[in-house]
Design a protein around this motif. Structure first.
Motif, PDB file in Angstrom:
ATOM      1  N   GLU A 183       0.829  -1.207   0.000  1.00  0.00           N
ATOM      2  CA  GLU A 183       0.000   0.000   0.000  1.00  0.00           C
ATOM      3  C   GLU A 183       0.866   1.259   0.000  1.00  0.00           C
ATOM      4  O   GLU A 183       0.529   2.246  -0.674  1.00  0.00           O
ATOM      5  CB  GLU A 183      -0.924  -0.005   1.217  1.00  0.00           C
ATOM      6  CG  GLU A 183      -1.993   1.067   1.167  1.00  0.00           C
ATOM      7  CD  GLU A 183      -3.022   0.908   2.261  1.00  0.00           C
ATOM      8  OE1 GLU A 183      -4.044   1.605   2.212  1.00  0.00           O
ATOM      9  OE2 GLU A 183      -2.813   0.081   3.170  1.00  0.00           O
ATOM     10  N   ILE A 184       1.981   1.247   0.717  1.00  0.00           N
ATOM     11  CA  ILE A 184       2.902   2.391   0.698  1.00  0.00           C
ATOM     12  C   ILE A 184       3.447   2.610  -0.707  1.00  0.00           C
ATOM     13  O   ILE A 184       3.480   3.742  -1.215  1.00  0.00           O
ATOM     14  CB  ILE A 184       4.035   2.163   1.712  1.00  0.00           C
ATOM     15  CG1 ILE A 184       3.499   2.243   3.154  1.00  0.00           C
ATOM     16  CG2 ILE A 184       5.142   3.199   1.522  1.00  0.00           C
ATOM     17  CD1 ILE A 184       4.510   1.826   4.197  1.00  0.00           C
ATOM     18  N   ILE A 185       3.881   1.520  -1.345  1.00  0.00           N
ATOM     19  CA  ILE A 185       4.404   1.634  -2.714  1.00  0.00           C
ATOM     20  C   ILE A 185       3.320   2.123  -3.663  1.00  0.00           C
ATOM     21  O   ILE A 185       3.567   2.971  -4.546  1.00  0.00           O
ATOM     22  CB  ILE A 185       4.977   0.275  -3.175  1.00  0.00           C
ATOM     23  CG1 ILE A 185       6.173  -0.113  -2.310  1.00  0.00           C
ATOM     24  CG2 ILE A 185       5.361   0.313  -4.641  1.00  0.00           C
ATOM     25  CD1 ILE A 185       6.692  -1.507  -2.575  1.00  0.00           C
ATOM     26  N   TYR A 186       2.108   1.628  -3.486  1.00  0.00           N
ATOM     27  CA  TYR A 186       0.999   2.042  -4.353  1.00  0.00           C
ATOM     28  C   TYR A 186       0.701   3.532  -4.204  1.00  0.00           C
ATOM     29  O   TYR A 186       0.546   4.251  -5.207  1.00  0.00           O
ATOM     30  CB  TYR A 186      -0.237   1.208  -4.005  1.00  0.00           C
ATOM     31  CG  TYR A 186      -1.506   1.697  -4.658  1.00  0.00           C
ATOM     32  CD1 TYR A 186      -1.754   1.474  -6.008  1.00  0.00           C
ATOM     33  CD2 TYR A 186      -2.465   2.372  -3.907  1.00  0.00           C
ATOM     34  CE1 TYR A 186      -2.917   1.927  -6.594  1.00  0.00           C
ATOM     35  CE2 TYR A 186      -3.630   2.822  -4.493  1.00  0.00           C
ATOM     36  CZ  TYR A 186      -3.852   2.598  -5.836  1.00  0.00           C
ATOM     37  OH  TYR A 186      -5.013   3.046  -6.419  1.00  0.00           O
ATOM     38  N   ILE A 199       3.505   9.973  -7.535  1.00  0.00           N
ATOM     39  CA  ILE A 199       4.545  10.334  -8.503  1.00  0.00           C
ATOM     40  C   ILE A 199       3.966  10.412  -9.914  1.00  0.00           C
ATOM     41  O   ILE A 199       4.264  11.331 -10.690  1.00  0.00           O
ATOM     42  CB  ILE A 199       5.711   9.331  -8.436  1.00  0.00           C
ATOM     43  CG1 ILE A 199       6.436   9.457  -7.091  1.00  0.00           C
ATOM     44  CG2 ILE A 199       6.682   9.543  -9.584  1.00  0.00           C
ATOM     45  CD1 ILE A 199       7.509   8.410  -6.876  1.00  0.00           C
ATOM     46  N   ALA A 200       3.106   9.436 -10.267  1.00  0.00           N
ATOM     47  CA  ALA A 200       2.484   9.444 -11.593  1.00  0.00           C
ATOM     48  C   ALA A 200       1.612  10.681 -11.783  1.00  0.00           C
ATOM     49  O   ALA A 200       1.602  11.290 -12.858  1.00  0.00           O
ATOM     50  CB  ALA A 200       1.657   8.172 -11.783  1.00  0.00           C
ATOM     51  N   ARG A 201       0.880  11.076 -10.729  1.00  0.00           N
ATOM     52  CA  ARG A 201       0.052  12.274 -10.824  1.00  0.00           C
ATOM     53  C   ARG A 201       0.906  13.522 -11.017  1.00  0.00           C
ATOM     54  O   ARG A 201       0.568  14.410 -11.811  1.00  0.00           O
ATOM     55  CB  ARG A 201      -0.816  12.406  -9.575  1.00  0.00           C
ATOM     56  CG  ARG A 201      -1.864  13.513  -9.679  1.00  0.00           C
ATOM     57  CD  ARG A 201      -2.633  13.683  -8.391  1.00  0.00           C
ATOM     58  NE  ARG A 201      -3.417  12.506  -8.069  1.00  0.00           N
ATOM     59  CZ  ARG A 201      -3.221  11.759  -7.006  1.00  0.00           C
ATOM     60  NH1 ARG A 201      -2.246  12.055  -6.151  1.00  0.00           N
ATOM     61  NH2 ARG A 201      -3.976  10.709  -6.783  1.00  0.00           N
ATOM     62  N   CYS A 202       2.024  13.595 -10.304  1.00  0.00           N
ATOM     63  CA  CYS A 202       2.919  14.753 -10.456  1.00  0.00           C
ATOM     64  C   CYS A 202       3.522  14.797 -11.857  1.00  0.00           C
ATOM     65  O   CYS A 202       3.643  15.878 -12.456  1.00  0.00           O
ATOM     66  CB  CYS A 202       4.023  14.692  -9.401  1.00  0.00           C
ATOM     67  SG  CYS A 202       3.455  14.921  -7.702  1.00  0.00           S
ATOM     68  N   ILE A 203       3.907  13.634 -12.393  1.00  0.00           N
ATOM     69  CA  ILE A 203       4.465  13.591 -13.752  1.00  0.00           C
ATOM     70  C   ILE A 203       3.432  14.046 -14.771  1.00  0.00           C
ATOM     71  O   ILE A 203       3.737  14.804 -15.707  1.00  0.00           O
ATOM     72  CB  ILE A 203       4.981  12.173 -14.068  1.00  0.00           C
ATOM     73  CG1 ILE A 203       6.203  11.849 -13.205  1.00  0.00           C
ATOM     74  CG2 ILE A 203       5.328  12.040 -15.542  1.00  0.00           C
ATOM     75  CD1 ILE A 203       6.689  10.425 -13.343  1.00  0.00           C
ATOM     76  N   ASN A 204       2.187  13.616 -14.608  1.00  0.00           N
ATOM     77  CA  ASN A 204       1.128  14.038 -15.532  1.00  0.00           C
ATOM     78  C   ASN A 204       0.893  15.540 -15.458  1.00  0.00           C
ATOM     79  O   ASN A 204       0.641  16.192 -16.477  1.00  0.00           O
ATOM     80  CB  ASN A 204      -0.165  13.281 -15.219  1.00  0.00           C
ATOM     81  CG  ASN A 204      -0.077  11.816 -15.565  1.00  0.00           C
ATOM     82  OD1 ASN A 204       0.682  11.434 -16.455  1.00  0.00           O
ATOM     83  ND2 ASN A 204      -0.844  10.990 -14.881  1.00  0.00           N
ATOM     84  N   LYS A 205       0.975  16.108 -14.264  1.00  0.00           N
ATOM     85  CA  LYS A 205       0.810  17.558 -14.124  1.00  0.00           C
ATOM     86  C   LYS A 205       1.933  18.303 -14.829  1.00  0.00           C
ATOM     87  O   LYS A 205       1.694  19.299 -15.521  1.00  0.00           O
ATOM     88  CB  LYS A 205       0.765  17.934 -12.639  1.00  0.00           C
ATOM     89  CG  LYS A 205      -0.546  17.611 -11.948  1.00  0.00           C
ATOM     90  CD  LYS A 205      -0.527  18.108 -10.512  1.00  0.00           C
ATOM     91  CE  LYS A 205      -1.847  17.787  -9.814  1.00  0.00           C
ATOM     92  NZ  LYS A 205      -1.838  18.262  -8.398  1.00  0.00           N
TER      93      LYS A 205
END
Length: 293
Positions: A203-206, A212-218
Motif C-alpha cells: 500500500e505504501i508503494i501504491y 509520482i504518476a500524478r505529479c508527472i502528468n501535471k
C-alpha cells in the motif's frame, strides 16, 4: 477486552482506505482477532499452571517460568493488535477535523460554499496522514515480531526446558503444557503478521507511485500548455500586417489596369473615316439642311 468495540471503530476506516487497506483490515480481524478470541486465549489460558517442574522447592517453578516466559504470547499479541490498529485512528480523526472545518466554513459563507471537494479524499494533509499511519503500523508489526523472535528463540517452543536459577538447588527439568498446539498457533499468528506487513508495504508503494504518476502528468500537461502558448506567439510573429496597424484607416487605392501589357487582341481593325461631305448640288436642292462638323 471488547474486540467488537475496536472492530466498530475501525470499520469506519474502510471508507478512506485503498484496496490494500481493506484487505489488511480483513486479515487483521479474520485471521488475527478471531483466532485470538476463539482459540488462542483458550490454548494459553492459565499457562503457569501447566508449567510443571520436577521439584517442589518453593519459588523455583515461578522463577523458572518467569525466566522462560517473561511475557505471555497471548498478552504480547493483544498489545500488538492494539498498537497496530491504533494508527488507523489518525486517518479517522483527520477526516473528522476536516468535517468540522467544512461545517464552520458553510456556516460562515453559506450552505453552497465548500472548503473541500470531498473530506475523505486522500489529498493534501490527509494523504500524508494516511501514509504516516502506514509507516507506523509497519514499524509496530516489525517491532513486535522482533520482540517475539528475541524472547522465544525463533518462535520455537520446546517440550522440556532446564532451569538452574536460584532458589532452585540444582538443574531442574520443567515441562511446557501443550507445546505442539502452542507452536502451531505461534507460527500462524507470525504468518498473519508477516502478511499484514507485506500488505502495508504494498500500500505504501501504491500510494507513492500513484502520487509520482500524478505529479508527472501535471508536469507534462504544463509543458504541453507552455509549448502551445509559444507556438501561438510564433505564429503571430509571422503575420505580414503588424497588429498595431490594424486599427488605422488605410486608404484604398485601386490599381489601374494596364492595357498595354494585356494579352487581349481584338479580331477587328478600327478604321477612322472622315465624315461625308455633301456636294453643292445637294445643298442647292435642300437649302435648310445644315451640317456641322
Amino acid at each position: 477486552m471488547d474486540w467488537k468495540t475496536l472492530q466498530a471503530l475501525l470499520s469506519g476506516v474502510n471508507k478512506y482506505s485503498t484496496a490494500f487497506g481493506r484487505v489488511w483490515l480483513s486479515v487483521v480481524f479474520v485471521f488475527r482477532v478471531m483466532v485470538y478470541v476463539v482459540a488462542a486465549e483458550r490454548v494459553w489460558g492459565d499457562d503457569q499452571k501447566d508449567f510443571d517442574c520436577n521439584i517442589k522447592q518453593p519459588g523455583c517453578p515461578n522463577v523458572c517460568y518467569d525466566h522462560f516466559f517473561p511475557i505471555s504470547h497471548i498478552r504480547l499479541w493483544a498489545l500488538q493488535l492494539i498498537f497496530v490498529t491504533c494508527p488507523s485512528f489518525m486517518v479517522v480523526m483527520h477526516v473528522a477535523y476536516r468535517d468540522q472545518r467544512e461545517q464552520k466554513y458553510r456556516a460562515k459563507y453559506g450552505e453552497n460554499a465548500k472548503l473541500y471537494g470531498n473530506t475523505g479524499k486522500k489529498h493534501g494533509g490527509l494523504w500524508w496522514t494516511y501514509l504516516l499511519s502506514l509507516f507506523v503500523k509497519t514499524a509496530f508489526e516489525i517491532g513486535f515480531l522482533y520482540i517475539l523472535h528475541h524472547i522465544y528463540d525463533s518462535f520455537y517452543l520446546p517440550r522440556l526446558v532446564k532451569c538452574d536459577i536460584k532458589p532452585c538447588p540444582n538443574v531442574v527439568d520443567c515441562y511446557i503444557g501443550r507445546p505442539t498446539e502452542k507452536k502451531v498457533f505461534t507460527y500462524f499468528m507470525v504468518g498473519a503478521s508477516a502478511l499484514c506487513i507485506v500488505l502495508s508495504v504494498c500500500e505504501i508503494i501504491y500510494l507513492i507511485s500513484k502520487r509520482i504518476a500524478r505529479c508527472i502528468n501535471k508536469v507534462k500537461s504544463r509543458e504541453t500548455a507552455y509549448h502551445h502558448r509559444n507556438r501561438y506567439h510564433e505564429d503571430d510573429s509571422h503575420c505580414t500586417l503588424p497588429v498595431t496597424d490594424l486599427g488605422h484607416n488605410l486608404e484604398y487605392k485601386p490599381e489601374k489596369p494596364d492595357f498595354s501589357k494585356s494579352d487581349f487582341k481584338p479580331d477587328f481593325k478600327a478604321s477612322l473615316r472622315p465624315p461625308p461631305r455633301f456636294s453643292k448640288d445637294i445643298r442647292a436642292s435642300a437649302p435648310n439642311l445644315s451640317y456641322s462638323a
